[in-house]
Design an enzyme around this catalytic site. Structure first.
Site, PDB file in Angstrom:
ATOM      1  N   HIS A   1       4.731 124.832  60.636  1.00 22.55           N
ATOM      2  CA  HIS A   1       3.762 125.633  59.884  1.00 22.55           C
ATOM      3  C   HIS A   1       3.158 124.885  58.690  1.00 22.55           C
ATOM      4  O   HIS A   1       1.951 124.910  58.469  1.00 22.55           O
ATOM      5  CB  HIS A   1       4.414 126.918  59.353  1.00 22.55           C
ATOM      6  CG  HIS A   1       5.115 127.728  60.404  1.00 22.55           C
ATOM      7  ND1 HIS A   1       4.618 127.905  61.669  1.00 22.55           N
ATOM      8  CD2 HIS A   1       6.286 128.421  60.365  1.00 22.55           C
ATOM      9  CE1 HIS A   1       5.450 128.682  62.357  1.00 22.55           C
ATOM     10  NE2 HIS A   1       6.471 128.994  61.600  1.00 22.55           N
TER      11      HIS A   1
ATOM     12  N   ASP B   1       1.641 128.169  67.154  1.00 20.68           N
ATOM     13  CA  ASP B   1       2.146 128.077  65.791  1.00 20.68           C
ATOM     14  C   ASP B   1       1.544 129.293  65.116  1.00 20.68           C
ATOM     15  O   ASP B   1       0.329 129.330  64.874  1.00 20.68           O
ATOM     16  CB  ASP B   1       1.682 126.787  65.098  1.00 20.68           C
ATOM     17  CG  ASP B   1       2.309 126.665  63.723  1.00 20.68           C
ATOM     18  OD1 ASP B   1       2.195 127.624  62.930  1.00 20.68           O
ATOM     19  OD2 ASP B   1       2.929 125.629  63.432  1.00 20.68           O
ATOM     20  N   HIS B   2       2.343 130.304  64.874  1.00 21.47           N
ATOM     21  CA  HIS B   2       1.725 131.583  64.476  1.00 21.47           C
ATOM     22  C   HIS B   2       1.009 131.496  63.127  1.00 21.47           C
ATOM     23  O   HIS B   2       0.183 132.337  62.811  1.00 21.47           O
ATOM     24  CB  HIS B   2       2.726 132.747  64.558  1.00 21.47           C
ATOM     25  CG  HIS B   2       3.648 132.873  63.393  1.00 21.47           C
ATOM     26  ND1 HIS B   2       4.744 132.077  63.225  1.00 21.47           N
ATOM     27  CD2 HIS B   2       3.633 133.706  62.321  1.00 21.47           C
ATOM     28  CE1 HIS B   2       5.371 132.425  62.112  1.00 21.47           C
ATOM     29  NE2 HIS B   2       4.714 133.416  61.536  1.00 21.47           N
TER      30      HIS B   2
ATOM     31  N   ASP C   1      12.542 124.330  60.492  1.00 17.44           N
ATOM     32  CA  ASP C   1      12.122 125.704  60.785  1.00 17.44           C
ATOM     33  C   ASP C   1      10.694 125.998  60.299  1.00 17.44           C
ATOM     34  O   ASP C   1       9.946 126.717  60.953  1.00 17.44           O
ATOM     35  CB  ASP C   1      13.104 126.683  60.115  1.00 17.44           C
ATOM     36  CG  ASP C   1      12.789 128.141  60.411  1.00 17.44           C
ATOM     37  OD1 ASP C   1      12.636 128.465  61.597  1.00 17.44           O
ATOM     38  OD2 ASP C   1      12.697 128.945  59.452  1.00 17.44           O
TER      39      ASP C   1
ATOM     40  N   ASP D   1      16.905 136.548  86.809  1.00 13.03           N
ATOM     41  CA  ASP D   1      17.585 135.479  86.095  1.00 13.03           C
ATOM     42  C   ASP D   1      16.682 134.250  86.223  1.00 13.03           C
ATOM     43  O   ASP D   1      16.446 133.767  87.336  1.00 13.03           O
ATOM     44  CB  ASP D   1      18.946 135.250  86.772  1.00 13.03           C
ATOM     45  CG  ASP D   1      19.665 134.038  86.202  1.00 13.03           C
ATOM     46  OD1 ASP D   1      19.070 133.323  85.366  1.00 13.03           O
ATOM     47  OD2 ASP D   1      20.820 133.814  86.601  1.00 13.03           O
TER      48      ASP D   1
HETATM   49  C1  BG6 Z   1       9.204 131.522  61.557  1.00 20.19           C
HETATM   50  C2  BG6 Z   1      10.510 131.016  61.024  1.00 20.19           C
HETATM   51  O1  BG6 Z   1       8.566 130.531  62.319  1.00 20.19           O
HETATM   52  O2  BG6 Z   1       8.362 131.892  60.483  1.00 20.19           O
HETATM   53  C3  BG6 Z   1      11.168 132.051  60.145  1.00 20.19           C
HETATM   54  O3  BG6 Z   1      11.370 130.692  62.112  1.00 20.19           O
HETATM   55  C4  BG6 Z   1      10.228 132.521  59.077  1.00 20.19           C
HETATM   56  O4  BG6 Z   1      12.358 131.534  59.566  1.00 20.19           O
HETATM   57  C5  BG6 Z   1       8.886 132.924  59.676  1.00 20.19           C
HETATM   58  O5  BG6 Z   1      10.817 133.626  58.418  1.00 20.19           O
HETATM   59  C6  BG6 Z   1       7.886 133.229  58.578  1.00 20.19           C
HETATM   60  O6  BG6 Z   1       6.740 133.772  59.148  1.00 20.19           O
HETATM   61  P1  BG6 Z   1       5.793 134.726  58.334  1.00 20.19           P
HETATM   62  O7  BG6 Z   1       4.652 135.002  59.244  1.00 20.19           O
HETATM   63  O8  BG6 Z   1       6.602 135.947  57.970  1.00 20.19           O
HETATM   64  O9  BG6 Z   1       5.399 133.969  57.107  1.00 20.19           O
END
Ligand code: BG6
Length: 475
Positions: A242, A179-180, A237, A87
């Site tokens: 992004h 930040d992917h 979001d 936890d």
């Molecule tokens: C995320 C959001 O950061 O990115 C989601 O929280 C979104 O809502 C997603 O769907 C989109 O990522 P990708 O890589 O599919 O464009």
């Protein structure tokens, strides 16, 4: 690569299953993990190592980009993983984790380099970071890094509180903010694309560019995340993180110019003027890819009176000698016509006003996803004399294309922060967004609607039409 341990908080969560383990596995297959490497997954569920490894192997089968399960490789990879039920709110758990980690490090001959990945709800970031520090887990004798995922705050004040809490326990350079979108190969390519192509570099400025359009459209709706999304909306979001990162990446074309400087140069929009520069909207029922889907307000878990934006568009102007006068239009939305992320640079056509038969405009289209590619629309007349677009496309790398998380996790293990968001950029982004959040909260900007499956609300077309521009649509 240096030997290291990867400690994953939230090891039984959705992100771990869909992204983190598959990314680590692909790195493993490509020989891109350290030779001596341990993974310790933490969660509250009472798994033992064997059961947990089984669970990971199932996720790999479903979510790895590589087709066809390789049972032997999966078993070898899973053997690096240990599971520890804990936890994260219990200080004693950290003591036990420390002994477990020390023992594992000794067994494998690791040197105390530790990466802590917090794949947990954001309210736990600060407390977990503090406990890692207090328990001595950060003093393993090697480097210690903390990797976290958005949301980085809900607004400017909470983002600042978060960074203050993290930076008490970890120096800013040891915190890796994922930040992917910065892990997407085509986004990573942007800088070299411009820096290594004088032909592009020469024309990316206000002399030749009419406007720049950044679009991230999705076909999915709110999915099972209404609890989170209904409080967030598209502005928080997708846009604050992004989309603004994409803006920073494309606009930093001059050498020595960093992303922070781009964000600093964006003209602020104040609360009372917000409605002139942004458009927010919500999807209504419609049809996406031939399937009838409900409107946002009918989605399970969404407040039927919700005013949350599922679409957001904005016009941003930069106070910068290269870009002054060039509008950057950014839009993102759920339940739109296509799943696509792209940056379109629309060039000026000096002949257009004088010559009705003028050739089509030139465009530079950077397709980030799907099918990362570059489309440079020049005009070339074909045999029939008709002008045709010329398109440049790199070879499709299919399943060989690494995923964002692979590139980012490897960089975090290597200690390369290039493609992580910096705290200063995050703060500047929230600063720009905050007056707009205030405008929304005070109902100073109308909430438009758009049918699911469309390209967004008409109001977003008007935003460009005011400047004499139109959205470049491919679908
Ligand atoms: C995320 C959001 O950061 O990115 C989601 O929280 C979104 O809502 C997603 O769907 C989109 O990522 P990708 O890589 O599919 O464009």
């Amino acid at each position: 690569m240096q030997p290291s341990a990867f400690v994953l908080f939230g090891g039984t969560g959705d992100l771990a299953k869909r992204k983190i383990f598959p990314a680590l596995y692909n790195l493993f297959l490509d020989g891109k993990l350290p030779e001596r490497f341990a993974i310790v997954a933490l969660g509250r569920k009472p798994f033992n190592d064997e059961l947990f490894r089984q669970h990971v192997k199932e996720s790999l089968g479903r979510f790895s980009r590589r087709e066809g399960a390789n049972a032997a490789a999966m078993a070898e990879f899973a053997a690096c993983i240990q599971y520890h039920a804990m936890d994260a709110g219990d200080p004693q758990g950290y003591e036990r984790l420390r002994s477990l980690l020390e023992q594992r490090e000794e067994e494998l001959g690791l040197t105390g380099n530790r990466l802590f990945y917090l794949s947990v709800a954001p309210e736990h970031f600060g407390p977990i970071a503090a406990r890692i520090r207090q328990s001595g887990l950060a003093d393993g004798g090697g480097w210690t890094r903390l990797v976290i995922e958005k949301p980085f705050g809900h607004d400017l004040a909470s983002a600042r509180a978060l960074s203050a809490a993290l930076h008490v326990s970890f120096p800013p350079e040891d915190v890796y903010y994922i930040d992917h979108y910065l892990g997407k190969p085509m986004v990573q390519n942007l800088q070299s694309l411009i820096a290594s192509n004088p032909v592009l570099k020469a024309v990316l400025n206000n002399r030749y560019v009419a406007n720049v359009q950044i679009t991230a459209s999705e076909t999915v709706g709110v999915e099972e995340r209404a609890g989170y999304y209904d409080r967030a909306g598209a502005l928080r979001d997708m846009f604050q993180n992004h989309m603004l990162q994409l803006l920073m990446m494309i606009a930093r074309r001059a050498e020595g110019y960093d992303k922070r400087q781009v964000m600093e140069s964006v003209y602020p929009v104040n609360r009372d003027e917000a409605a002139n520069h942004v458009v927010r909207a919500q999807y209504t029922a419609g049809s996406v890819a031939g399937r009838t889907v409900p409107g946002y307000l009918q989605e399970p878990g969404v407040d039927p009176g919700s005013a949350t934006d599922t679409y957001f568009a904005a016009r941003l102007m930069l106070d910068d000698p290269i870009w002054r006068g060039v509008p950057f239009y950014i839009r993102t939305g759920k339940r739109m016509k296509e799943k696509a992320t792209k940056i379109v640079v629309v060039f000026k056509n000096p002949l257009e006003s004088r010559l009705p038969e003028a050739p089509a405009r030139n465009y530079l289209i950077v397709n980030i996803q799907p099918n990362p590619s570059l489309d440079f629309r020049l005009n070339l007349s074909g045999l029939d004399g008709e002008l045709q677009p010329l398109s440049l496309q790199p070879a499709n790398r299919g399943e060989e294309e690494p995923e964002a998380y692979e590139l980012l996790l490897r960089d975090a293990l290597l200690g390369d922060p290039t493609f992580f968001a910096k705290w200063e950029e995050i703060e500047l982004s929230w600063k720009w967004v905050q007056p707009i959040l205030d405008a929304f909260a005070n109902r100073l900007a109308p909430l438009h609607t758009y049918p699911a499956g469309s390209n967004g609300p008409a109001a977003a077309d008007h935003l460009l039409a005011e400047d004499g521009h139109v959205w470049f649509e491919t679908a």
